[in-house]
Structure formats: structure tokens, C-alpha cells
Write a protein that holds these residues in place. Structure first.
Motif: not given
Ligand SMILES: [Mg+2]
Ligand SMILES: Nc1nc2c(ncn2[C@@H]2O[C@H](COP(=O)(O)OP(=O)(O)OP(=O)(O)O)[C@@H](O)[C@H]2O)c(=O)[nH]1
Length: 379
Positions: A195-197, A208-210, A216-218, A235-237
Motif C-alpha cells: 500500500k505504501s509503495s 510513506s515509510v516502506v 509498518t504503517t501505523r 490516504a495510506d493506511t
Molecule cells: Mg504501509
């Protein structure tokens, strides 16, 4: 009452503009302004402008432009920019009894009709060139003309024609609601599906951090995009799963809430892992299959309507952009088309359509005519 407003944003720049509107606007300017050549005529000729000085011992070189002469004078003073010069010029005018107001109130005072005033205020909020284009059409009267045509149909007893016009406007209501407020698109799915990628690939930078560690994503991490010219808040979740610890649980809760309230949820599945499908409370979802560069673990090409991508190589992203624009605005309005361009207008048009369908034409007429200048005709 004669009003003066600063029409340019606060801050520093080469130029600043004051608007004057009201019966005394011209007379006050004639007292304070010295044109470089000649003198100002006793009444303001629309469309004319002069270069000269406004002030006395201290003065700014300004351009005075007459926007409208009657029934009430509307004049602009274009001076040097920066808050101090503008405050000085405004002070000269308020010192002669002009009343300060906000630029929004000024738009309302000077607009030819209420719809034009709302369109002018909305234009200032347009987040993309494409939404500004649609709003410029409305400012030029597109919606006013469509509403007046519907009113004319109702007056002539052509309820079916009026309903048809209102149906067309209602099909553009969702677009109208998002001309100044972005669509909220949430990227959701199980942990580690990419998702973040994907968000980073769409944003064009590392928002976002990958990491290869699931969970990883909080938090909900947002970024603004223009998708085919339409404004989107992406929005990344956090990856949705039965959470491991309290922190992750909070993230999962936020992710579920964001997905449920989104205009659209891009539900990401990993081509190389067993799919974790969205639950019924995820809101309107479209499926994106990521990691299509890896050997498939399941028959993802069989998922109807899914968009395959690879967030690492960028393969499929063009198709995803195009699909997203189409999901958000299935029927882009042609140039000059009428769009109910605020939440209030969209609701009003939807209510009028309901009334016409229910045979309450008089009530529908009253509702629509209330948006138009007296007589139900756009200016
Ligand atoms: Mg993520
Ligand atoms: N091969 C391949 N690896 C990918 C792809 N997309 C993401 N990855 C990798 O998958 C891992 C997880 O990526 P993230 O983007 O952090 O995944 P996420 O869904 O945001 O994960 P959480 O935040 O933990 O829920 C990382 O090691 C990425 O480099 C892809 O398209 N192909």
C-alpha cells in the motif's frame, strides 16, 4: 454604504488590489486620486482606467479601473503590493468614511446575482486548473442558464423536460461537490501488500515509510494529488488484520474508519500471497492487484475489474491513473456544461428533481427560482 476590501491575498508581492463599491466610491476617489493626465470625470465610465497617484504627501502610484458605473459604482485600485502599502491605501479610503469588508463580502456585494457570487468565492478555492475551468463556466452563467431553463419548462407545464434537465444536473452533483473539496481516496488492504509503495509511486515521492516488515504503517498518511485534473486526497493506511499490539490495533481501527468513510477505497491485494478481501464495511471499493512482477500465488487475472500494477517498476500505474479518473468522474462534463458546484446547490437540485418526479412542480419551481435573480432569469 460604500465598501472597501483588499482583494489580493495577504502577504508580499508586486501588486495589491483594493475594491471599492457603493454610491460614494467614485466621489471619494475623485477627492484622493490625481491622474497623471487630465482629471477624473464627474461620473465613472465603465471600462476606463487611469494611472496616477493616490495620497497626499505620501502617495502610491496606482491604476484606477472602473469595473461598473451603474446602478452603483464599482472601482478597483491597483497599487503596489505588500501589507503596509495596502493598509496605507485602505486607510486613506476608510478615513473618508468607506467601510472595510472581507473579499468574500465584496464578491457578494458586487456580483450580478447570488450564483455568480458563490461561483466567484468557489473559484478562489479551486485546487486544480480543471476544477477552476468548470467553475469559470459556472461563473459565466452555465448553471444559472440551466436552472432558468428548468424553471421555464415548469412554467410551461413541461415537467418531463424539466425532470430531464435536472437529471443531467444531478449526474454532475458528485463532481460539483468536489470542485473545491478533494475526493478522499483511501488505499487499504492487508499488511505488506504494498500500500505504501503504491502511494509513494502515485505521489511521485517517498511520502510513506516502506519496509518488508508487515505492520509498518501505523497511521493515516495523506497526500494531495491531481488525477486527470481532479483533486484527490490519497490516504495510506495501516494494514488491516487482527492486530498484534495496542499501537497496531489503533492503526487498524483508523484504517477501517478511513476506508469506511472514503469516497473510494483502493483495496490492494498481493499477487504473490493468498488474497485478503475487503469486508462489507470497507465502503465503495475497487481492487488493485500489486506485486504482479512476482510469481502468482492465486488466479488474480480472474478478478473482474481489478487493475494489476507493480509499485516497484511502475508497470500498470498509467492504467490505474486512468481508471481512477474514470471511477471518480465517469462522465466528464463538456466545456461550458452546467454543474451544481457546491454542496448546497447539489442538494437543492437533487431536492428539486425529487419534487418534480413527485408531481410537486410548483414547489420545485420555487426552490429553483430562489437560486436565480428576481423573475427566475439568470443575469
Ligand atoms: Mg504501509
Ligand atoms: N516485488 C515487489 N515488491 C513490492 C511491491 N510493492 C511493494 N513491495 C515490497 O513489499 C514490502 C511491503 O511494502 P509496503 O509498501 O511497506 O507495504 P504496506 O502494504 O504498506 O505494508 P504495511 O504498512 O506494513 O501494511 C516492501 O518490501 C516493498 O518493497 C511490488 O510491486 N513488487
Amino acid at each position: 454604504m460604500t465598501w472597501v476590501a483588499c482583494l489580493t491575498p495577504p502577504g508580499r508581492g508586486a501588486l495589491g488590489t483594493l475594491g471599492l463599491f457603493g454610491p460614494r466610491a467614485w466621489d471619494v476617489l475623485r477627492e484622493l486620486f490625481r491622474p497623471r493626465h487630465g482629471s477624473l470625470p464627474p461620473s465613472p465610465p465603465a471600462g476606463r482606467f487611469w494611472l496616477g497617484r493616490l495620497g497626499d504627501e505620501v502617495a502610491d502610484e496606482v491604476v484606477v479601473a472602473v469595473r461598473r458605473s451603474s446602478p452603483v459604482p464599482w472601482v478597483e485600485v491597483h497599487g503596489h503590493g505588500g501589507p503596509e502599502v495596502l493598509a496605507f491605501l485602505a486607510g486613506l479610503l476608510t478615513g473618508r468614511g468607506l467601510r472595510p469588508c472581507t473579499w468574500q463580502d465584496f464578491l457578494a456585494h458586487t456580483a450580478a446575482d447570488p450564483l455568480t457570487a458563490v461561483a466567484a468565492a468557489a473559484l478562489a478555492e479551486a485546487p486544480t486548473a480543471r476544477t477552476a475551468g468548470v467553475l469559470l463556466d459556472q461563473h459565466a452563467g452555465a448553471l444559472g442558464r440551466a436552472l432558468a431553463a428548468a424553471v421555464a419548462d415548469l412554467d410551461a407545464g413541461r415537467a418531463v423536460c424539466a425532470a430531464g434537465r435536472l437529471d443531467e444536473l444531478c449526474r454532475r452533483a458528485d463532481l460539483g461537490r468536489h470542485l473545491t473539496r478533494p475526493w478522499r481516496v483511501v488505499v487499504a488492504g492487508a499488511p505488506n501488500v504494498g500500500k505504501s509503495s503504491l502511494v509513494n509511486a502515485l505521489a511521485g515521492f517517498r511520502r510513506s515509510v516502506v519496509s518488508p516488515t508487515p505492520g509498518t504503517t501505523r497511521d493515516v498518511v495523506t497526500t494531495r494529488l491531481s488525477v486527470g485534473g481532479w483533486p484527490v486526497e490519497l490516504a495510506d493506511t495501516a494494514g488491516i488484520r487482527a492486530a498484534g499490539d495496542v499501537l497496531e490495533e489503533a492503526g487498524v481501527h483508523r484504517a477501517r474508519r478511513a476506508a469506511a468513510s472514503a469516497d473510494l477505497c483502493l483495496w490492494v491485494l498481493d499477487a504473490s500471497e493468498e488474497p485478503a478481501w475487503p469486508s462489507a464495511d470497507a465502503g465503495p471499493c475497487r481492487i488493485v492487484i500489486n506485486k504482479t512482477d512476482l510469481p502468482p500465488r492465486w488466479d488474480w487475472p480472474a478478478v473482474p475489474g481489478a487493475v494489476p500494477v507493480c509499485a516497484i517498476t511502475g508497470r500498470g500505474l498509467e492504467e490505474l491513473w486512468a481508471a481512477l479518473a474514470g471511477w471518480l468522474v465517469p462522465e466528464a462534463p463538456p466545456s461550458g456544461a452546467a454543474v451544481p458546484f457546491t454542496e448546497d446547490l447539489a442538494r437543492c437540485v437533487e431536492a428539486a428533481r425529487g419534487l418534480v418526479r413527485d408531481g410537486a412542480s410548483a414547489e420545485a419551481r420555487a426552490l429553483l427560482a430562489g437560486l436565480l435573480p428576481a423573475g427566475g432569469q439568470p443575469a
